[in-house]
Design a protein around this motif. Structure first.
Motif: not given
Length: 345
Positions: A286-295
């Motif tokens: 819906k928001d048109g974005k990719l979240t890349i997160a470090n764990v």
């Protein structure tokens, strides 16, 4: 499996923005469209795509075309497997064409699930030759290859079940029934567990691979829409769950405690995780974005980047080189994958 409604004007504007040139997210990432075929009215409908690390190929079933598109991640060349069954149905007052919408990678084999004829079929990972097939009595949703038991587990939420198939013959070995709709899948080979969610109950289940018993039930507190996709880091004992607009890390060793969360934007369905870099990839349609997160080792999520993609882009898979491929739900006549890669310096 989730369905989204977007306004045509929003979709058209987003398409024009992306096709006008390469989008740059932050300085380190860029996104572009990878055409799979000529324009299809209403666009391609994709759900679960798969990346085969042994061949470098992305398998992208597009249900409404009866085709599976196979992308070489080195060259971006596209091949097609055609002839899959399709069926027109009415969903929420609108007609839709069902077909192949899920893939999972096994040992030298890729399995494809088809909602039109409720089939699961095996294809050679290199020659693409069709092998064994089975027709279920309920529509398949997600597929997961389970290496420790040489099985394919298939979520069939319409009758609240999971089907367990022999990976070689695809004969059905078992049917597991639940009091809700199984959604999402992850395999923990270390603990011999299969994880799924009951989307309509807002619960996450741990199932023993041998006994098929549910050995743990956890509450991710996603809300009325429930939890969706799952991935796991078995070495760290971490389970990743996505809700509509956030990702969570659950402690799979100590009672499923939520260790951390991160906002991702709305419209999340599935996700991917790179065990080599300990990075999580979540597409918000819906928001048109990719979240890349470090764990972190302790399960703490920290934001690496949020990359503008395209309205409808979701369900990412990440290749060995870190390039991310996102499927999309039918948007603005697009017949493409969205590709996010590290920007060249």
């Amino acid at each position: 499996m989730r369905h989204f409604r977007f306004s045509f004007l929003l979709a058209t504007a987003a398409a024009a923005l992306l096709t006008a040139g390469t989008l740059r997210a932050q300085a380190q990432y860029s996104a572009h469209l990878l055409p799979l075929t000529t324009a299809v009215p209403g666009g391609l409908y994709m759900d679960y795509i798969a990346y085969d690390r042994s061949t470098g190929l992305v398998w992208a079933p597009a249900g409404n075309t009866g085709t599976v598109y196979i992308v070489d991640t080195k060259t971006e060349d596209v091949k097609q497997l055609t002839g899959f069954a399709t069926k027109e149905v009415e969903i929420r007052g609108r007609k839709r064409t069902l077909g192949p919408t899920a893939a999972t990678v096994g040992k030298h084999v890729v399995y494809v699930g088809n909602r039109a004829d409720a089939s699961v079929c095996a294809f050679d990972a290199l020659s693409f030759a069709k092998g064994a097939c089975v027709q279920l009595d309920s529509m398949p949703d997600g597929l997961a290859y389970v290496e420790p038991t040489r099985e394919v587990w298939v979520t069939t939420p319409r009758d609240h079940s999971i089907r367990i198939l022999d990976a070689e013959t695809l004969a059905q070995k078992a049917k597991l029934s639940f009091d809700g709709n199984p959604e999402g899948f992850a395999v923990d080979a270390t603990r011999h567990r299969f994880y799924t969610n009951l989307e309509d109950k807002d619960r996450t289940l741990a199932i023993d691979l041998r006994s098929h018993k549910t050995i743990a039930t956890w509450n991710p507190s996603c809300g009325s829409e429930g939890p969706h996709g799952l991935r796991t880091d078995s070495a760290r004992g971490q389970l990743f769950v996505v809700c509509d607009a956030r990702a969570e890390v659950l402690d799979a060793v100590h009672g499923g405690k939520v260790l951390s969360t991160i906002d991702t934007g709305d419209g999340v369905d599935d996700l991917d995780y790179d065990r080599a870099t300990h990075r999580l990839y979540v597409g918000a349609a819906k928001d048109g974005k990719l979240t890349i997160a470090n764990v972190s080792r302790s399960g703490k999520l920290s934001l690496d980047s949020q990359v503008p993609t395209h309205a409808g882009a979701r369900n990412p898979v990440v290749a060995k080189n870190g390039t991310v491929y996102l499927a999309h739900s039918m948007m603005a006549d697009l017949s493409d994958l969205v590709v996010v890669s590290a920007a060249s310096k």
